[in-house]
Design an enzyme around this catalytic site. Structure first.
Site, PDB file in Angstrom:
ATOM      1  N   ASP A  53       0.560  17.811  -4.997  1.00 30.78           N
ATOM      2  CA  ASP A  53      -0.082  16.769  -4.176  1.00 30.78           C
ATOM      3  C   ASP A  53       0.300  15.402  -4.740  1.00 30.78           C
ATOM      4  OD1 ASP A  53      -1.760  15.598  -2.189  1.00 30.78           O
ATOM      5  OD2 ASP A  53      -3.347  15.331  -3.658  1.00 30.78           O
ATOM      6  N   SER A  54       0.143  14.372  -3.903  1.00 31.32           N
ATOM      7  CA  SER A  54       0.399  13.011  -4.381  1.00 31.32           C
ATOM      8  C   SER A  54      -0.581  12.633  -5.487  1.00 31.32           C
ATOM      9  CB  SER A  54       0.254  12.033  -3.215  1.00 31.32           C
ATOM     10  OG  SER A  54      -1.076  12.070  -2.745  1.00 31.32           O
ATOM     11  N   TYR A  67       0.421   8.193  -1.196  1.00 28.52           N
ATOM     12  CA  TYR A  67       1.641   8.287  -0.375  1.00 28.52           C
ATOM     13  C   TYR A  67       1.376   7.802   1.058  1.00 28.52           C
ATOM     14  CZ  TYR A  67       4.205  11.464  -3.616  1.00 28.52           C
ATOM     15  OH  TYR A  67       4.877  12.027  -4.669  1.00 28.52           O
ATOM     16  N   GLY A  68       0.074   7.761   1.418  1.00 34.43           N
ATOM     17  CA  GLY A  68      -0.336   7.599   2.811  1.00 34.43           C
ATOM     18  C   GLY A  68       0.338   6.509   3.607  1.00 34.43           C
ATOM     19  N   CYS A 110      -0.560  18.714   0.391  1.00 33.14           N
ATOM     20  CA  CYS A 110      -0.657  17.305   0.754  1.00 33.14           C
ATOM     21  C   CYS A 110      -0.157  17.186   2.189  1.00 33.14           C
ATOM     22  CB  CYS A 110       0.227  16.489  -0.186  1.00 33.14           C
ATOM     23  SG  CYS A 110       0.326  14.748   0.233  1.00 33.14           S
ATOM     24  N   GLU A 169      -9.591   8.510  -4.971  1.00 29.42           N
ATOM     25  CA  GLU A 169      -8.814   8.545  -6.222  1.00 29.42           C
ATOM     26  C   GLU A 169      -9.497   7.701  -7.305  1.00 29.42           C
ATOM     27  OE1 GLU A 169      -5.310   9.649  -7.218  1.00 29.42           O
ATOM     28  OE2 GLU A 169      -5.715  11.156  -5.704  1.00 29.42           O
ATOM     29  N   CYS A 178      -6.279  15.656   5.397  1.00 30.82           N
ATOM     30  CA  CYS A 178      -5.894  15.093   4.101  1.00 30.82           C
ATOM     31  C   CYS A 178      -6.673  15.875   3.054  1.00 30.82           C
ATOM     32  CB  CYS A 178      -6.250  13.610   4.041  1.00 30.82           C
ATOM     33  SG  CYS A 178      -5.966  12.908   2.392  1.00 30.82           S
ATOM     34  N   THR A 179      -5.970  16.332   2.032  1.00 25.74           N
ATOM     35  CA  THR A 179      -6.617  17.221   1.065  1.00 25.74           C
ATOM     36  C   THR A 179      -7.626  16.509   0.163  1.00 25.74           C
ATOM     37  OG1 THR A 179      -4.676  16.985  -0.368  1.00 25.74           O
ATOM     38  CG2 THR A 179      -4.768  18.915   1.059  1.00 25.74           C
ATOM     39  N   HIS A 180      -7.683  15.185   0.256  1.00 25.54           N
ATOM     40  CA  HIS A 180      -8.716  14.454  -0.493  1.00 25.54           C
ATOM     41  C   HIS A 180     -10.076  14.510   0.211  1.00 25.54           C
ATOM     42  CE1 HIS A 180      -5.265  12.688  -2.531  1.00 25.54           C
ATOM     43  NE2 HIS A 180      -6.064  12.059  -3.362  1.00 25.54           N
TER      44      HIS A 180
END
Ligand code: DGL
Length: 274
Positions: free
Chosen positions: A10-11, A42-43, A73, A158, A192-194
């Site tokens: 992932d980023s 990266y978005g 990601c 993040e 989005c995996t976040h």
């Protein structure tokens, strides 16, 4: 004998939400998690940059003997996966595999929506790529999909700033914007995996009638199915139950922030990418 781990990329930290689920269902395999935290998010980055960064990380995982990599990601899956699969893998080694998260998500959501009105919350890059609408159109042409880019969400998560009023403001704004685009939406994809970290807040704004769908379980299930269908790959994956955490940021920074996602203390190593 060395290990042949499954690579999870992932980023940043978001892929840990996928890794968590994968390790619960498939604890027997060895894993390497790589977060490109030094260059996240990266978005909002261009195709060229997302592709270049993702390829560098994929190559680093191949060098560590991973033969199967999951791009955990959406942005990398949207902007880099196809090129890596079609252009790079045949040149590097055609027996290596890189899989993404968009296809399994779309397959699942197509079965969940009742009225065929679906919403997507994702990074600007994933929304602009139109990968979700394209995939939906291929598999479920009768589904109407509306998308909303949420550029503030990944930086918020993040930086561990997602549990305060400032975060609530942006969550409310983006979810409401999405529902204004189509008030009939009955299923929202967290693309989005976040975003699973703010699932509860999103659900609260979306309201009771809307199913907010996070990807962890379907991506895990699709990996399990993939390994079943490809015994030639499965038998090469070593089964020591280990997980090595790597970050392009400092190991200390990764370790402290990753605990938000994993609820456990981990030992991370720094990886220099070039
Ligand atoms: N977890 C990534 C995704 O699923 C976040 C992208 C970013 O770095 O902005 O899209």
């Amino acid at each position: 004998m060395g290990t042949t781990s499954i690579g999870i990329f992932d980023s940043g930290y978001g892929g840990l939400t996928i890794l968590n689920k994968i390790r619960t269902l498939l604890p027997q395999y060895d894993y390497i998690y790589l977060g490109d935290n030094a260059r996240t998010p990266y978005g909002a980055r261009s195709y060229e940059i997302v592709y270049q960064y993702t390829l560098q990380c994929v190559k680093a995982l191949f060098q560590m003997n991973c033969r199967l990599i999951i791009l955990a990601c959406n942005t990398a899956s949207a902007k880099a996966l196809r090129t890596i699969q079609q252009r790079d893998l045949p040149k590097i080694d055609s027996t290596l595999r890189v899989l993404g998260v968009i296809r399994p998500t779309v397959e699942a959501v197509g079965q969940i929506t009742v009225n065929k009105h679906v919403g997507l919350l994702a990074t600007s890059g994933t929304v602009q790529s139109e990968s979700y609408p394209a995939e939906i159109y291929k598999l479920f042409p009768d589904i109407i999909i509306s998308s909303e880019a949420c550029p503030m969400w990944v930086p918020m998560i993040e930086n561990n700033e997602f549990d305060n009023e400032g975060a609530d403001y942006f969550i409310k704004k983006n979810v409401k914007n999405l529902l204004l685009k189509d008030s009939k939406i009955d299923t929202i994809i967290l693309g989005c995996t976040h975003y699973p970290l703010i699932l509860k807040k999103i659900e609260k704004v979306a309201g009771k009638g809307v199913h907010v769908f996070s990807q962890g379980e379907v991506v895990t299930q699709s990996l399990a199915d993939y390994l079943k269908r490809h015994p030639e790959i499965e038998e090469k994956c070593t089964k020591g139950g280990s997980c090595l955490y790597l970050s392009t940021e400092s190991s200390e920074k990764f370790r402290s922030s990753a605990s938000i996602f994993l609820n456990e203390n981990i030992d991370a190593q720094h990886l220099e990418i070039s």
